[in-house]
Structures are given as structure tokens and as C-alpha cells.
Design a protein around this motif. Structure first.
Motif, PDB file in Angstrom:
ATOM      1  N   CYS A  23       0.864  -1.252  -0.162  1.00 12.87           N
ATOM      2  CA  CYS A  23      -0.075  -0.068   0.123  1.00 12.87           C
ATOM      3  C   CYS A  23       1.015   1.302   0.030  1.00 12.87           C
ATOM      4  CB  CYS A  23      -0.979  -0.105   1.181  1.00 12.87           C
ATOM      5  SG  CYS A  23      -1.916   1.455   1.286  1.00 12.87           S
ATOM      6  N   LEU A  24       1.881   1.387   1.039  1.00 14.79           N
ATOM      7  CA  LEU A  24       2.925   2.503   0.959  1.00 14.79           C
ATOM      8  C   LEU A  24       3.648   2.501  -0.376  1.00 14.79           C
ATOM      9  CD1 LEU A  24       3.923   2.135   4.621  1.00 14.79           C
ATOM     10  CD2 LEU A  24       2.659   4.063   3.625  1.00 14.79           C
ATOM     11  N   ARG A  25       3.910   1.335  -0.961  1.00 17.48           N
ATOM     12  CA  ARG A  25       4.810   1.378  -2.126  1.00 17.48           C
ATOM     13  C   ARG A  25       4.111   2.168  -3.308  1.00 17.48           C
ATOM     14  NH1 ARG A  25       6.376  -3.700  -2.356  1.00 17.48           N
ATOM     15  NH2 ARG A  25       8.674  -3.263  -1.520  1.00 17.48           N
ATOM     16  N   GLY A  26       2.437   1.573  -3.183  1.00 16.37           N
ATOM     17  CA  GLY A  26       1.648   2.269  -4.349  1.00 16.37           C
ATOM     18  C   GLY A  26       1.606   3.944  -3.962  1.00 16.37           C
ATOM     19  N   THR A  47      -3.243  -9.766  -0.859  1.00 14.61           N
ATOM     20  CA  THR A  47      -2.615 -10.169   0.501  1.00 14.61           C
ATOM     21  C   THR A  47      -3.553  -9.978   1.567  1.00 14.61           C
ATOM     22  OG1 THR A  47      -0.563  -9.624  -0.180  1.00 14.61           O
ATOM     23  CG2 THR A  47      -0.873  -9.998   2.171  1.00 14.61           C
ATOM     24  N   HIS A  48      -4.409  -8.767   1.557  1.00 18.42           N
ATOM     25  CA  HIS A  48      -5.279  -8.324   2.690  1.00 18.42           C
ATOM     26  C   HIS A  48      -6.583  -7.761   1.838  1.00 18.42           C
ATOM     27  CE1 HIS A  48      -7.064  -6.374   5.958  1.00 18.42           C
ATOM     28  NE2 HIS A  48      -6.690  -7.129   6.620  1.00 18.42           N
ATOM     29  N   PRO A  49      -7.795  -8.778   1.459  1.00 17.25           N
ATOM     30  CA  PRO A  49      -8.551  -8.350   0.753  1.00 17.25           C
ATOM     31  C   PRO A  49      -9.919  -7.688   1.388  1.00 17.25           C
ATOM     32  CG  PRO A  49      -8.278 -10.548   0.663  1.00 17.25           C
ATOM     33  CD  PRO A  49      -7.622 -10.305   1.827  1.00 17.25           C
ATOM     34  N   ASP A  50      -9.668  -7.065   2.479  1.00 13.06           N
ATOM     35  CA  ASP A  50     -10.814  -6.658   3.229  1.00 13.06           C
ATOM     36  C   ASP A  50     -10.907  -5.145   2.860  1.00 13.06           C
ATOM     37  OD1 ASP A  50     -12.725  -5.660   5.073  1.00 13.06           O
ATOM     38  OD2 ASP A  50     -12.350  -7.003   6.521  1.00 13.06           O
ATOM     39  N   PRO A  73      -6.667   0.395   3.058  1.00 13.29           N
ATOM     40  CA  PRO A  73      -6.754   1.455   2.190  1.00 13.29           C
ATOM     41  C   PRO A  73      -6.462   1.304   0.662  1.00 13.29           C
ATOM     42  CG  PRO A  73      -4.865   1.621   3.717  1.00 13.29           C
ATOM     43  CD  PRO A  73      -5.511   0.550   3.894  1.00 13.29           C
ATOM     44  N   SER A  74      -5.935   0.434   0.359  1.00 11.51           N
ATOM     45  CA  SER A  74      -5.418   0.220  -1.081  1.00 11.51           C
ATOM     46  C   SER A  74      -6.682   0.074  -1.962  1.00 11.51           C
ATOM     47  CB  SER A  74      -4.534  -1.095  -1.225  1.00 11.51           C
ATOM     48  OG  SER A  74      -3.377  -1.035  -0.642  1.00 11.51           O
ATOM     49  N   ARG A  98      -1.483  -6.036  -5.430  1.00 11.93           N
ATOM     50  CA  ARG A  98      -0.819  -6.902  -4.669  1.00 11.93           C
ATOM     51  C   ARG A  98      -1.212  -6.954  -3.084  1.00 11.93           C
ATOM     52  NH1 ARG A  98       3.859  -5.511  -7.650  1.00 11.93           N
ATOM     53  NH2 ARG A  98       4.563  -4.296  -5.709  1.00 11.93           N
ATOM     54  N   SER A  99      -1.201  -5.567  -2.726  1.00 13.45           N
ATOM     55  CA  SER A  99      -1.621  -5.273  -1.477  1.00 13.45           C
ATOM     56  C   SER A  99      -3.300  -6.023  -1.239  1.00 13.45           C
ATOM     57  CB  SER A  99      -1.573  -3.792  -1.006  1.00 13.45           C
ATOM     58  OG  SER A  99      -2.164  -3.650   0.219  1.00 13.45           O
ATOM     59  N   LEU A 100      -4.076  -5.712  -1.994  1.00 13.05           N
ATOM     60  CA  LEU A 100      -5.320  -6.339  -1.797  1.00 13.05           C
ATOM     61  C   LEU A 100      -5.480  -7.619  -1.925  1.00 13.05           C
ATOM     62  CD1 LEU A 100      -7.537  -3.792  -3.627  1.00 13.05           C
ATOM     63  CD2 LEU A 100      -7.809  -4.330  -1.398  1.00 13.05           C
TER      64      LEU A 100
END
Length: 750
Positions: free
Chosen positions: A686-689, A711-714, A719-720, A707-709
Motif C-alpha cells: 500500500c505504501l509502495r503504491g 494479501t489483505h482483501p478486506d 486503504p489500497s 498486490r496489497s489487496l
């Protein structure tokens, strides 16, 4: 065919003789027919009788592992010494004060005869109150000692079952020691927790069921045993009905052999079981006496009682997007834990014990023990939906504790069977004692492997954390907290040890403490606007108000103190400011210089605290880089904590060079392991984005956020999702539907 028919006739003859014989008669050292007693002096219990022989009354049919009540001499004495040895080791390892997990909760309900989180655990509360009356140690130490006593007794009952199956006290003692020194059982038997009581009550139920089955032909004994079984099983249900329920098929399989006696005395069983549920009746009555500690407050209706006992407040799914990959990860984790508890060699021997139980007449145990292990671990994964990580593993690792206890029973039988086989193969020489040597090595290995992890006599991590929180609070303040750690640790220190009596401690959800601002959610209670309640609290007093993460939407300025936040009534601009005190810097320094706790909860919380304080101090150091001490502390934190690196980038994302921050994220990603929470792993991308967007690299930002979503799709917690929505609205509207269909917001009920 003739041989098969002869074997069948022999088997039927021995079963008939067994049924006719009185099971209550003890096995003599030599039967009246001159037959040797199996298991004595190296004599095999596998060999059958010579043709034409008939079994003596009370003799054990060849090849059978039939239950017989262990004699008080020497089995009872040997097991008493074993239980005392386990208890001594536990006593040496007891923490001197409150720990994490639910320890603070159970310490408070013990000290104040309170009611814990659902389903309340009233029996543990009553026993804990008795132990608080001991004249030594802190209240925490005394209640930890209760768990140690219960755990040691549970080991003794496991050994008693092995003695009853093998008729040799040595293997019962080995099974008890192996269970007592296994990691999970040991860890839960030295802190204020309910799992050692759960194991004790269930194992007692199993021992009574085995005894009942063996004496079903004796009406008077059967009646007494059935009443005792019903009472103990009822107590087990009232203590932890979920874990007791999933293991109950084992008891049903064992009792199937005594089903006629059970059905004949069913009313007696029902009455005894109902008596075992009386702790719940006490709990309901106690909840209406306004105790200082009561999780949901007064339970006034049947709907509220059932809501509480059935744990319906836990049925809201917090992670609706958890996928099959997390189930697979937890399955692998449980498989690894099963191997680790009694060592791989011990598990292999236990499997051999299950085979021996099957081949030698105890098929109910042979089938029921693996079923109980599966039900208390893998089956519960179907209902437990949470992301795989340190916190999730810390929650589920204790569920199969009873299963591990039952595996120790199989281990004892397996070692016994191995010793019999070796005695037949090697009647002379040292090899016949290999099983005894293996048993000794196994017990010593478990003690050596798990002692360091479970030696918590110097563990003051939770108390030090709570003290640091209280030190940040002004005199005569109001402190509003949530989460198990803040409620349990601060609640114990404040309401049991009397730390900071000048403050008022509140739960932001209205839970646990008597001074609740509102009644928590339950049937028949009106819903409450919690943020509005918090605003009214702030505006109704001139006292300083602090909170941890209470859901406040305030117009006032909020001061971030690291471990707490404070309401600043001098400004009503809704802004936030960071305040760094010498006390918090000193605490941060001590945390960085302290070895992380060895238990999973403590290790995760240690890393969380480092991350929290990194997030607090990073902007301060960025605005004043001339403070060398802060620079040294932050650099040290980034070296030892993935979370600290991530929070550092979070605070610097709009200030520092994006390439430098991307390098730090790369370092954080390289340091990620199985102990890193899923949210932190997802937040790296997320921060990389965000940093890619600062560089106007939309394609790179999109890839990182996806990729962030994954890993953590909620979408509620990551915030991604919102960032991707904004990107697609501006650059690729045709992708919005696919994004929303896959990751879009869902209701909290899943």
C-alpha cells in the motif's frame, strides 16, 4: 477355514467368560488356573491359551487391553509423586504478575467473583476466588497457581487412564510427564486460563466412562459411576461447552459398550448433568448482584442468558474476505504443532498406541482420540475465519490442548506395547529395555526443549506496559480503553492491585467494568451510539480525558502520546498533535533493550509497541533531526522490527525522498516472515503504491495496490481499495466494476 473357525470359537468363548466374570475382581498376581498375568515379568499378553484351557474368573483375555481400575499401590503413589513433580516445575515457572492473552480477565473475575467473557467461566471464577485467599504471592501468582494445580492433576488423570489400560504404573507416569512438559499444555497451565480446567474435567469424564463400561454389569457401581460421570461432564460443559462438545463423540463411543446401563439409569444421568450446570445458574444470579467485574452486565432475560452462554456476540465475522489460502496455512500450522507437542518420535509412538488400542479391543479409544484431535483443531478452522498471522495463531493454538492430552494417552499405550514386543523379541539383554530408555529420553527432551520458553518467573512485560500507560496519565483523569490487552492488563492493575486509584477506568464498549457508561449490546437492549456517548463523557466533565482507540469523533484537538491519546480542550479544531515526554522515550529505550517475550502474544505485542512508538517519534525527529537520541532509537527500531520500518515510511511518505523510502520498504519486505501480520505485509505494498503515485508512476502504483489487496482483501481495513477506486475513476473507469465485484465493501456479517 478350520483354523479360522477355531479362532472364532476361542474368541467367543473368551468373550463369554469375560462377561460372566466379575470385572470388579482384581487381577491376581497368578490366576487360579496357573496362567501368568500379562505384562508381568516379561510375559507376553499377546499369546493365546492352549487348546482346551478355560479362563480363570477375573483373568484378562489374551490380546486385550481391557480397562481395570489402577490399584492405589503402587500406581496411585507413583502418579501422586509424578503430579507433585509436574506441579513443582510449574510453580518454578509461574509469572509473578499479570500476563497477556485473557490472563487479566480471569484474574479480575477471580479476585471479585466476577463474570468473564462469554460463556462466563463461573466455575473458574469460584475456584480462582479460593486461591486468592492463599497467604503468599501476588493475586496474579495465586490464580496462576490454580491453573498449575489443575494442569498437574489433569496430567495425573491422563496417567491414571494409561495405568488402567496397561496395568503398569510406569507407563502412566511417562504419559503424565510427557503431557505436562509438552509446550502448549505447559504454557496454559502456568497462567490464569481455563484450558487446564477443561482438560482435567474432560479426562475425568473419560476415566469415569471407561470405569462405567467395565463395570456395567454391577448395578450399584454403575449407578454411582453414571452419576459421577454426569456431574463431571456437566461441569466440563459449563466451563467450556464448545471444546467439550467437539470432543464428546469420544465419550459416546466409549459409553456405547455400557449403553444398556446408561439407558436404564438415564434419569439419574440427566439429573447429575443438570447439577453440573449449576455454575451457570450461579453466574446469572451473580450478574444481577452488580459485581465489580461483569462482561455484559446483568443478564435479566432468557434471551440474554442464551445470547451470553452461546457466545453469540462472537458470531459477527470480522474478516469476510478470508480465503482458502488461510485455511491451508492454519492446517499446516496445526499439523506442525501436533508434531511439535510430543516430538515427531513421540507422535509416531502414539500412532502405534492407537493401532495397539484397535487391535487389542479398545476401538472406541482408537477411533475417538484421533476424532477428538481433528474436531478440536481442524474442524474448528471451518468456523474460525481470520487471517493467518501471529494474532490468529495465538488464538487458535490452544484449541487442541485436550487433543494433545489424549495423544499422550496413546503415547503411554504405544510405549507399553513397544516394551511388550521388545520383551518377546529380546527376552534377555539390554534391548528389551529400549522402550524404557526411549521414554526417559522423551520426557527429558520435552523438559529441556520447552523449559526456556515456558519459564516465565521473570516475565513482567505486561505489568511494565501497563505501568508505562498509567505513568502517561495525569492525576484525577478519565481513561477510556478497549482491546483485550488494555482492558485485561490495566483492569487487573487498577481493580485488583489498586494502581492509580485516582483515575476512572472505562471500557469504550461498556464491557467488563461496573462503572459502564451504557449497557453493551444484547437482546432486549436498545442500541447505543457509542461515539455520541464518548462525546457526552468528554463534555460532561472538566477532568482530563485519555483514550486508547475509543471511537470518538471529537471537535477537540487530540494529543498523541504514543500509548494513549489525550483530549485537548484548549482547541476545538479537530486537529492532532504529537507529544513526546521523557517517560515515553525512556520506555521506548527499555523496550528496544529488552528481549522480546517468548510466548506468541508477548512477542507480537513487543513488536506492536515498537511500531507504535516509531510512528510517534518519527515525525518529531523529522522536524528536529538534531536530537541524536531519537535518531539512535529509531534506527535501532528499524533494524529489529518490520512494523517499525513500515511505520517510519508511513510517517515520512510526504516528506522524505521516495526512492529512499522505497529502499526501506524493500528492506522491510525482505525481513518479512511467518510472524509478520498480514496487515503489515499488505501495508508494505500500500505504501509502495502511494510512493509510486508521488513519482507519477500510475502503472507501478496500480500493481502494488493490487498486490496489497490480494494479501489483505478486506476493503474496510485496507486503504489500497479506496486508492485504486480513485485511480480507476480518473484513468480507467472500465475497471471499476471488476474491482468492486472482487474487493468491494461487504457487511460486517459477511
Amino acid at each position: 477355514m478350520a483354523k479360522r473357525g477355531e479362532k472364532s470359537r476361542q474368541k467367543k468363548a473368551y468373550e463369554a467368560a469375560l462377561e460372566a466374570a466379575s470385572p470388579a475382581e482384581p487381577v491376581q498376581e497368578a490366576s487360579t488356573a496357573g496362567l501368568p498375568v500379562p505384562g508381568e515379568n516379561g510375559v507376553s499378553d499377546e499369546a493365546g491359551p492352549a487348546e482346551g484351557d478355560s479362563p480363570a474368573p477375573g483373568a484378562t483375555p489374551p490380546g486385550k487391553l481391557l480397562w481395570q481400575t489402577p490399584s492405589r499401590k503402587p500406581a496411585g503413589r507413583a502418579l501422586a509423586v509424578t503430579v507433585a513433580a509436574i506441579l513443582l516445575v510449574y510453580a518454578v515457572c509461574l509469572p509473578p504478575t499479570v500476563t497477556l492473552e485473557d490472563s487479566g480477565n480471569f484474574l479480575m473475575i477471580s479476585a471479585h467473583l466476577g463474570i468473564g467473557h462469554p460463556p462466563g467461566y463461573p466455575l473458574y471464577s469460584l475456584l480462582g476466588k479460593l486461591f486468592t485467599l492463599l497467604p503468599f504471592g501476588s493475586i496474579a501468582f495465586r490464580v496462576h497457581l490454580l491453573s498449575a494445580v489443575l494442569g498437574a492433576l489433569a496430567c495425573g488423570v491422563a496417567g491414571w487412564i494409561v495405568c488402567g489400560l496397561t496395568r503398569e504404573w510406569f507407563w502412566g507416569c511417562v504419559a503424565a510427564l510427557a503431557l505436562g512438559f509438552s509446550d502448549i499444555f505447559w504454557s496454559q497451565s502456568i497462567i490464569a486460563e481455563v484450558y487446564s480446567l477443561h482438560c482435567l474435567l474432560f479426562l475425568l469424564s473419560l476415566a469415569l466412562a471407561l470405569e462405567l463400561r467395565s463395570r456395567a454389569s454391577e448395578p450399584e457401581a454403575a449407578r454411582k459411576l453414571l452419576a459421577g460421570f454426569g456431574l463431571v461432564y456437566g461441569l466440563a460443559v459449563s466451563n467450556h461447552w464448545v471444546l467439550t462438545g467437539v470432543a464428546t463423540p469420544l465419550l459416546l463411543l466409549v459409553l456405547w459398550g455400557a449403553r444398556r446401563s446408561v439407558l436404564r439409569e438415564l434419569p439419574r444421568l440427566v439429573v447429575a448433568f443438570a447439577l453440573g450446570l449449576l455454575p451457570w445458574v450461579y453466574m446469572v444470579l451473580r450478574s444481577n448482584m452488580d459485581p465489580l467485574i461483569s462482561f455484559l452486565g446483568p443478564l435479566k432475560t432468557w434471551r440474554q442468558v442464551l445470547y451470553f452462554i452461546l457466545r453469540q456476540n462472537y458470531q459477527v465475522d470480522p474478516t469476510p474476505h478470508v480465503g482458502s489460502q488461510h485455511f491451508v496455512l492454519y492446517t499446516g500450522f496445526y499439523a506442525y504443532e501436533l508434531l511439535r507437542q510430543l516430538t515427531p518420535v513421540g507422535l509416531v509412538v502414539a500412532v502405534g498406541g492407537l493401532v495397539a488400542l484397535w487391535r487389542r479391543g479398545q476401538r472406541a479409544l482408537s477411533v475417538g482420540i484421533p476424532l477428538a484431535v481433528w474436531a478440536s483443531s481442524f474442524l474448528l478452522l471451518i468456523f474460525f475465519r481470520n487471517y493467518y498471522g501471529p494474532f490468529g495463531r495465538g488464538l487458535v493454538r490452544v484449541f487442541p490442548m485436550l487433543g494433545y492430552a489424549l495423544v499422550s494417552v496413546a503415547l503411554g499405550v504405544g510405549l507399553f506395547s513397544l516394551s511388550r514386543w521388545l520383551a518377546r523379541r529380546f527376552p534377555k539383554g539390554g534391548l528389551r529395555r529400549t522402550a524404557h530408555v526411549l521414554a526417559g529420553i522423551l520426557v527429558v527432551a520435552l523438559l529441556a526443549l520447552n523449559f526456556q520458553t515456558n519459564n516465565r518467573r521473570s516475565d513482567t512485560w505486561a505489568r511494565d506496559f501497563g505501568t508505562a500507560v498509567f505513568d502517561a496519565v495525569e492525576e484525577d483523569a478519565l481513561l477510556v480503553v478497549d482491546t483485550d490487552i488494555y482492558l485485561g492488563v490495566l483492569g487487573y492493575l487498577h481493580y485488583v492491585e489498586g494502581v492509580r486509584p485516582d483515575i476512572e477506568l472505562y471500557s469504550s464498549a461498556g464491557l467488563l467494568f461496573r462503572n459502564r457508561l451504557f449497557l453493551p449490546v444484547a437482546p432486549g437492549r436498545a442500541p447505543v451510539d457509542i461515539p455520541q456517548q464518548m462525546r457526552e463523557l468528554v463534555e460532561s466533565t472538566n477532568r482530563p480525558v485519555y483514550f486508547h482507540a475509543a471511537p470518538m469523533r471529537l471537535d477537540y484537538r487530540v494529543l498523541d502520546l504514543g500509548l494513549l491519546k489525550c483530549v485537548d480542550r484548549t482547541l476545538r479544531d479537530g486537529t492532532k498533535a504529537v507529544v513526546v515526554t521523557p517517560e515515553i522515550v525512556a520506555y521506548f529505550e527499555s523496550v528496544l533493550d529488552t528481549e522480546p517475550p517468548r510466548d506468541p502474544w508477548g512477542a507480537d505485542h513487543h513488536d506492536l509497541v515498537i511500531g507504535m512508538l516509531t510512528r510517534l517519534l518519527t515525525p518529531v525527529y523529522a522536524s528536529d533531526p538534531r536530537n541524536p537520541k531519537l535518531g539512535v532509537l529509531l534506527e535501532k527500531a528499524r533494524r529489529i522490527s518490520v512494523r517499525s520500518r513500515v511505520y517510519y515510511v508511513q510517517e515520512q511518505q510526504n516528506r522524505a525522498d521516495p526512492e529512499e523510502l522505497l529502499r526501506i520498504l524493500q528492506q522491510a519486505e525482505q525481513a518479512v516472515d511467518s510472524e509478520t501480520p498480514v496487515r503489515i505485509r499488505a501495508y508494505i505494498d500500500c505504501l509502495r503504491g502511494r510512493l509510486r503515485l508521488r513519482q507519477n508512476n500510475v502503472v507501478g502504483a496500480e500493481a502494488a495496490l493490487l498486490r496489497s489487496l490480494s494479501t489483505h482483501p478486506d476493503s474496510r481495513l485496507n486503504p489500497s481499495y479506496t486508492m485504486l477506486e480513485q485511480i480507476y475513476q480518473q484513468t480507467a473507469p472500465e475497471k471499476l466494476d471488476g474491482l468492486r465485484e472482487r474487493y468491494g465493501p461487504v457487511s460486517s456479517g459477511g
